[in-house]
Design an enzyme around this catalytic site. Structure first.
Site, PDB file in Angstrom:
ATOM      1  N   ASP A 487       0.863  -1.183   0.000  1.00 10.36           N
ATOM      2  CA  ASP A 487       0.000   0.000   0.000  1.00 10.36           C
ATOM      3  C   ASP A 487       0.899   1.233   0.000  1.00 10.36           C
ATOM      4  OD1 ASP A 487      -2.987   0.960   0.605  1.00 10.36           O
ATOM      5  OD2 ASP A 487      -1.599   2.240   1.716  1.00 10.36           O
ATOM      6  N   ASN A 495      -2.900  12.785  -4.640  1.00 12.26           N
ATOM      7  CA  ASN A 495      -4.036  13.127  -5.491  1.00 12.26           C
ATOM      8  C   ASN A 495      -4.575  14.515  -5.169  1.00 12.26           C
ATOM      9  OD1 ASN A 495      -4.303  11.064  -7.297  1.00 12.26           O
ATOM     10  ND2 ASN A 495      -5.613   9.816  -6.009  1.00 12.26           N
ATOM     11  N   HIS A 500      -5.454  14.034  -9.938  1.00 14.95           N
ATOM     12  CA  HIS A 500      -5.621  12.612 -10.231  1.00 14.95           C
ATOM     13  C   HIS A 500      -4.790  12.159 -11.424  1.00 14.95           C
ATOM     14  CE1 HIS A 500      -8.772  11.837  -7.296  1.00 14.95           C
ATOM     15  NE2 HIS A 500      -9.298  13.013  -7.611  1.00 14.95           N
ATOM     16  N   ASP A 504      -2.367   9.021 -11.390  1.00 18.15           N
ATOM     17  CA  ASP A 504      -2.342   7.866 -12.301  1.00 18.15           C
ATOM     18  C   ASP A 504      -0.931   7.611 -12.819  1.00 18.15           C
ATOM     19  OD1 ASP A 504      -5.020   7.583 -11.948  1.00 18.15           O
ATOM     20  OD2 ASP A 504      -5.602   8.543 -13.833  1.00 18.15           O
ATOM     21  N   ASP A 530      -4.299   2.460  -4.568  1.00 13.10           N
ATOM     22  CA  ASP A 530      -2.844   2.357  -4.497  1.00 13.10           C
ATOM     23  C   ASP A 530      -2.408   1.042  -3.875  1.00 13.10           C
ATOM     24  OD1 ASP A 530      -3.862   2.931  -2.009  1.00 13.10           O
ATOM     25  OD2 ASP A 530      -2.226   4.237  -1.400  1.00 13.10           O
TER      26      ASP A 530
END
Length: 872
Positions: A487, A495, A500, A504, A530
Site C-alpha cells: 500500500d 491526489n 488525479h 495515475d 494504491d
C-alpha cells in the site's frame, strides 16, 4: 488232318499280332495326349476366365473332343433364390428347357428329373435305359425330354455343398460311357467349382471396390465443399477486417470507396456497382461511388424520386430483381412514374439493392447489377452482400464522422488560429479513439481480468492465480509461496495536491518499478487504488520474501518525476507466508497480508511486517479490550519519551510521551496499535489520564536531562472537549499535577478541530486559564482555513509528518514554507515531526523551522517503571 504251319508262317502271324497291339497302344496314347491337352486347356482357362459363359463354352468344346456328347448342359443352384437354373445348354434333339416347358417352373421341372436326383443324392449318376426304368418305377424321377441311350451326370461341389450338375447324354447305342468318362467329368466339375468360386470372389471384390469408390467419391465431394465453405468464410472474415481497417484509414473519399469496391469484387462479380447516400435532411441522394463496365458517368446528386434506389430505401429490405421483376414494378407504376428519365434498366439482366443502416436508420443503398445473362446472382449472394453491407455502413459512418470532425477542425482553425495545436491534438485523440474501438472488441476478455490503468492483473484474475497456487500447494506440500500486500503511503495526499492525472502517472510508474523487483514466474496485480499485491511462486525460504520486500521498498523510495518536479514516496508492505498444513484459502491469506500491511503502517510506514498468526488479533476482540482495561488498572502500560530538539543548536527542548504495552503473548504493542484498540472500545480518555498520572512520577527524572525548564508535549484525544463533564474532568486532573503546568503543552488533532471548530475554540479558552500551553498536531493534513487559527489561544503547530517525507518535492517544500510563513505571521511556532534523515534537517532550516523531532535527533528515553499516583 490240319497240316502244321511252317516256322515262317508262325513268325509272320506273331508279327501281325504285335503290329495290332502297337496300333492299339498308339491309339490309346493318342487319346491320352488329346485328353491331357484338353484338360490343360480347361485348367489354364480356369485361372484366367472372366465369365462363366466363356468357360462353359470352352468346356463344351473340350468335352466334345474327348467324350461323344449328343447333349450337354450345366445346371446351377442360385444361392439367393434357391432355384435351379441352366446357364449352358447344347442338344441335338431337344430345344432349351425354357422352350420345352413354357408353362411350368423350370426349377421344379428339373428337380423332378435325373438332374434333380443328382442334386438330392450328391453322387455321380451313370444311367442307361435299365437303370432309368428302375428309377421311374420307384417314382424317384419323372420322364423328361427325348429318350437317350446313356445319361451321365456329375455334381459340382463347393466346400462340400452342391452348387450345380454337369450332364452329358448319348442317343447313339454305339456310344457308351465308362469309368474314364466319369473320372473326366468329375475333374471338369472341380474346375467348374473353382471357376465359380473365383468369379464370385471377383464379383464381390468388384462390388466392394465399386462401393468404396462411391463412398470415397462422396467423401471427396463433401471435403471439397467444406474446403470451399471454409475458404469462403476466411475470405469473408478477411473482407470484414479490411472494411474495418478502411474505416480508420486516412485516405480520401474516392480511394475509400474504390477500396470498398475492391473488397466487394473479391466476394462476387461487381463490374457495375454504386453507393447512394441520403443527405442530412433525407430529401436527396448523392452518389459518392459509381463504376460501370461501359464507363458511364456517375449520376449527379438529385432529389428523392421514384427510382429503383428510392424503392429499396423506402421498403428498407434487400432485394434481388430479375429483368421481369423490374418490368413488373414499372408496369405496376411502382417505379419510374414520376421520373421516367431515370429508367436505364432496359439492358439490365439482374439488379441487387441493399439498404445501408446506421443506428437502425437507412442512410442510403448499395447496388450491383449485371447486363450479361451468363453472369447470374443468387439468393446466397444477396444474403452475403446484406451481411457485408452492415460493416460497409459502419465504415461509411466512421468515415463520415472523421470527415465531419476534420471539417469542423478546419472551420475552427480559420476562426481561432491560436487554438490550432489544441484542435489538432483533439482530432488525433478522436482518431485514436476510433482505432481503439476495434482493439477493444478483441480485448474484452483481457480487460475483464486486467487493470485498465497499469495493465496489471486485477483482483479477479489475481484471486484465480492465488487459488491455483493454493491448489498446487495442496498437491505439493513441500513447495512454498509468499504474498506481499503493498500500500503506497500518502497516495491520497498526492491526489489532493497534484491531481488525479499525476496520481495515475504515479501508479503506472510504481507498477513498472514493481515488475523489475520480481521474477518472470511471479505474479503482480493491482487490487485497486494504491494497493498492489505480489505472489512469489516457489520460494525456498521465508527470507526470499523479505529480500523481495526490501528490494521493493528501495525501488519505491527513489524519487518520482511528476509535473516536472521530484516527488518522494514510500510503501507499507504486509507479508503472508503459505502454510504447509493446507488450511489456507485465497481469502484468508490475502486477509493476513492485508493485516500485516496495516501493522506496517502502524509501525511508522515505509517498512514491511511479516504476518504472525499469534501476533494479530482483531482490535475489537473482547478479550483484548478486557486485557487493555486490566493493564490500565494494574499500571502495566509504560511510557517512552521522544526527544524534541533545536535543529540549529541540537539542544534538548522537550519530550513527547508515548505509551507502549509489553503484552505477554503479543509482545510489544506501540502507541498507534493501542490507539486503534482504544478507538474500538472508547478508551482514549482513560489512556490520556494514565499518561498524565505517569508524568507526575517521571517529570523530576525528565527534568534532570535538561539544563533549563523541560517542556512536555502531550497529544490528547478530542474526546475531552466534546462534553462538559469530560472537559471538567480533564481540568481537575491537570490541577492536581505535581509539576508546573506552564511547562505542559497539550496538542489536539487538526482533523478533529476542522470537523467541529466551535467546540474546540470554547474548550481551548477554558484550558488556557490553567496556564497550560495549547497546540495543534498533524497540521496540514486537511485543507483547514488558516484564519480559524486566529480564534484559538494556541502557541505551537506540529506539521504533519508527510511533509518531512516529501521535502525533496518542490510542491511540498513550497507548501511547508507557506505554512511556516502563515504561522510566523500569526505569532505561532511551527515544529517539524517525522524527520527520518539528516538531509531533511537542512531543508527545514532553509524554510526557517528550528524545532523538530524524529529518529536522527536522539534515542527514545525509557525510565524505570514506577507506580503512578492517581491524580484523578
Amino acid at each position: 488232318m490240319f497240316r502244321d504251319k511252317t516256322p515262317e508262317a508262325r513268325e509272320v502271324a506273331r508279327l501281325h499280332k504285335r503290329i495290332a497291339r502297337l496300333k492299339a497302344l498308339a491309339r490309346i496314347y493318342k487319346r491320352a495326349e488329346v485328353t491331357q491337352n484338353a484338360l490343360l486347356a480347361i485348367s489354364n482357362l480356369a485361372a484366367s476366365v472372366t465369365s462363366q459363359e466363356e468357360f462353359y463354352g470352352v468346356v463344351y468344346d473340350s468335352i466334345d473332343t474327348l467324350v461323344p456328347t449328343d447333349n450337354f448342359f450345366i445346371a446351377t443352384l442360385n444361392s439367393k433364390t434357391n432355384k435351379i437354373e441352366i446357364p449352358f445348354f447344347a442338344d441335338e434333339k431337344d430345344a432349351h428347357p425354357h422352350d420345352l416347358y413354357p408353362n411350368e417352373t423350370l426349377s421344379d421341372t428339373l428337380a423332378s428329373g435325373l438332374t434333380g436326383y443328382v442334386f438330392r443324392t450328391g453322387e455321380s449318376l451313370l444311367c442307361d435305359n435299365t437303370k432309368y426304368q428302375k428309377l421311374l418305377d420307384n417314382n424317384e424321377v419323372v420322364s423328361l425330354g427325348s429318350d437317350c441311350h446313356q445319361w451321365l451326370g456329375v455334381p459340382i461341389k463347393n466346400n462340400g455343398i452342391i452348387t450345380g450338375v454337369i450332364v452329358v447324354q448319348s442317343y447313339d447305342k454305339n456310344i457308351n460311357y465308362g469309368d474314364i468318362d466319369l473320372e473326366l467329368m468329375n475333374f471338369i466339375s472341380q474346375h467348374i467349382s473353382t471357376v465359380t468360386e473365383h468369379l464370385q470372389h471377383q464379383e464381390q471384390l468388384e462390388q466392394a471396390i465399386s462401393k468404396r469408390t462411391k463412398e470415397l467419391s462422396i467423401a471427396y465431394e463433401k471435403l471439397k465443399q467444406e474446403v470451399s465453405e471454409r475458404r469462403r468464410a476466411e475470405n469473408l472474415q478477411k473482407t470484414l477486417f479490411e472494411i474495418a481497417d478502411l474505416a480508420t484509414s486516412n485516405i480520401d473519399n474516392s480511394q475509400f470507396y474504390a477500396e470498398i469496391h475492391n473488397v466487394i469484387s473479391r466476394l462476387l462479380a461487381a463490374n457495375n456497382c454504386f453507393i447512394a447516400l441520403l443527405n442530412e435532411q433525407h430529401t436527396g441522394l448523392s452518389f459518392p461511388f459509381y463504376v460501370s463496365q461501359f464507363n458511364s458517368p456517375a449520376p449527379k446528386p438529385r432529389p428523392l424520386q421514384d427510382g429503383l434506389t428510392e424503392f429499396i430505401i423506402q421498403h428498407q429490405k434487400p432485394r434481388l430483381f430479375h429483368k421481369n421483376d423490374i418490368d413488373e414494378l414499372i408496369s405496376s407504376l411502382s417505379v419510374y412514374t414520376q421520373a421516367p428519365e431515370l429508367n436505364n434498366t432496359r439492358q439490365i439482366h439482374q439488379w441487387i439493392g441493399i439498404p445501408l443502416f446506421i443506428q437502425g436508420k437507412v442512410i442510403g443503398a448499395l447496388t450491383i447489377y449485371s447486363f450479361n445473362a451468363n453472369q447470374n446472382y443468387h439468393e446466397s449472394d444477396l444474403e452475403l452482400l446484406t451481411f457485408v453491407s452492415q460493416h460497409i455502413a459502419t465504415a461509411i459512418e466512421r468515415k463520415l464522422s472523421a470527415e465531419s470532425l476534420k471539417a469542423s477542425h478546419e472551420q475552427l482553425e480559420e476562426k481561432v488560429a491560436q487554438r490550432t495545436q489544441a484542435l489538432a491534438l483533439l482530432n488525433q485523440n478522436l482518431e485514436k479513439e476510433i482505432t481503439q474501438r476495434k482493439q477493444i472488441e478483441y480485448q474484452l476478455q483481457h480487460d475483464a481480468k486486467h487493470d485498465n490503468l497499469t495493465n496489471l492483473p486485477n483482483r479477479a484474475m489475481f484471486m484465480e492465480q492465488l487459488s491455483q497456487a493454493i491448489k498446487h500447494l495442496r498437491r505439493h506440500p513441500q513447495d512454498k509461496f509468499a504474498l506481499l500486500f503493498i500500500d503506497m503511503d500518502r497516495f491520497k495526499l498526492l491526489n489532493d495536491t497534484l491531481g488525479h492525472l499525476e496520481g495515475d502517472r504515479f501508479l503506472i510508474e510504481t507498477a513498472k518499478r514493481l515488475k523489475k523487483c520480481i521474477r518472470v514466474n511471479d505474479n503482480l496485480a493491482r487490487l485497486g487504488g494504491d494497493e498492489f499485491v505480489i505472489l512469489l511462486d516457489c520460494i525456498n525460504h521465508d527470507q526470499d520474501a523479505i529480500e523481495v520486500a526490501e528490494r521493493v521498498l528501495k525501488a519505491l523510495a527513489r524519487p518520482y518525476q511528476l509535473t516536472q518536479k521530484m516527488f518522494y514516496s514510500s510503501a507499507s508492505i504486509g507479508i503472508a507466508l503459505s502454510s504447509s498444513q493446507g488450511t489456507d484459502t485465497s481469502e484468508s491469506i490475502l486477509r493476513n497480508a492485508d493485516a500485516a500491511m496495516y501493522q506496517a503502517k502502524s509501525d511508522g510506514k515505509g517498512c514491511y511486517v511479516v504476518f504472525q498468526q499469534q501476533s494479530y488479533q482483531q482490535v475489537n476482540n473482547i478479550q483484548l479490550e478486557k486485557e487493555l482495561r486490566q493493564a490500565i488498572s494494574n499500571n502495566e502500560l509504560q511510557i517512552s519519551y521522544l526527544p524534541i530538539l533545536n535543529l540549529t543548536t541540537q539542544t534538548l527542548i522537550a519530550f513527547e510521551p508515548r505509551l507502549f504495552w509489553l503484552h505477554p503473548q503479543l509482545g510489544k504493542i506501540k502507541q498507534v496499535q493501542i490507539n486503534n484498540i482504544a478507538q474500538q472500545c472508547n478508551l482514549h480518555i482513560e489512556l490520556d489520564k494514565y499518561t498524565l498520572n505517569q508524568l507526575n512520577v517521571d517529570f523530576a527524572h525528565l527534568q534532570a536531562y535538561c539544563t533549563h525548564s523541560v517542556q512536555i508535549h502531550l497529544s490528547l484525544s478530542s474526546q475531552h472537549l466534546k462534553h462538559k463533564h469530560a472537559l471538567r474532568s480533564l481540568k481537575n486532573q491537570l490541577k492536581k499535577c505535581q509539576f508546573n503546568l506552564e511547562q505542559l503543552y497539550l496538542f489536539f488533532n487538526e482533523r478533529a478541530f476542522a470537523q467541529d471548530n466551535n467546540i474546540h475554540i470554547n474548550a481551548f479558552e477554558s484550558l488556557a486559564q490553567l496556564q497550560v500551553k495549547l497546540g495543534i498536531y498533524d497540521y496540514g493534513s486537511v485543507n483547514g482555513a488558516i484564519n480559524s487559527l486566529t480564534f484559538l489561544p494556541i502557541s505551537v503547530l506540529k506539521l504533519d509528518p508527510s511533509y518531512c517525507t516529501h521535502l525533496e518535492s518542490g510542491s511540498y517544500f513550497k507548501l511547508a514554507k507557506a505554512y511556516f510563513l502563515a504561522a510566523q505571521a500569526l505569532g505561532l511556532t511551527l515544529n517539524a515531526t517525522g524527520i527520518t534523515h539528516s538531509d531533511q534537517i537542512d531543508k527545514l532550516k532553509e524554510i526557517g523551522i528550528t524545532i523538530g523531532q524524529g529518529q536522527p535527533l536522539g534515542q527514545v528515553l525509557v525510565l524505570p517503571k514506577t507506580a503512578a499516583l492517581d491524580c484523578a
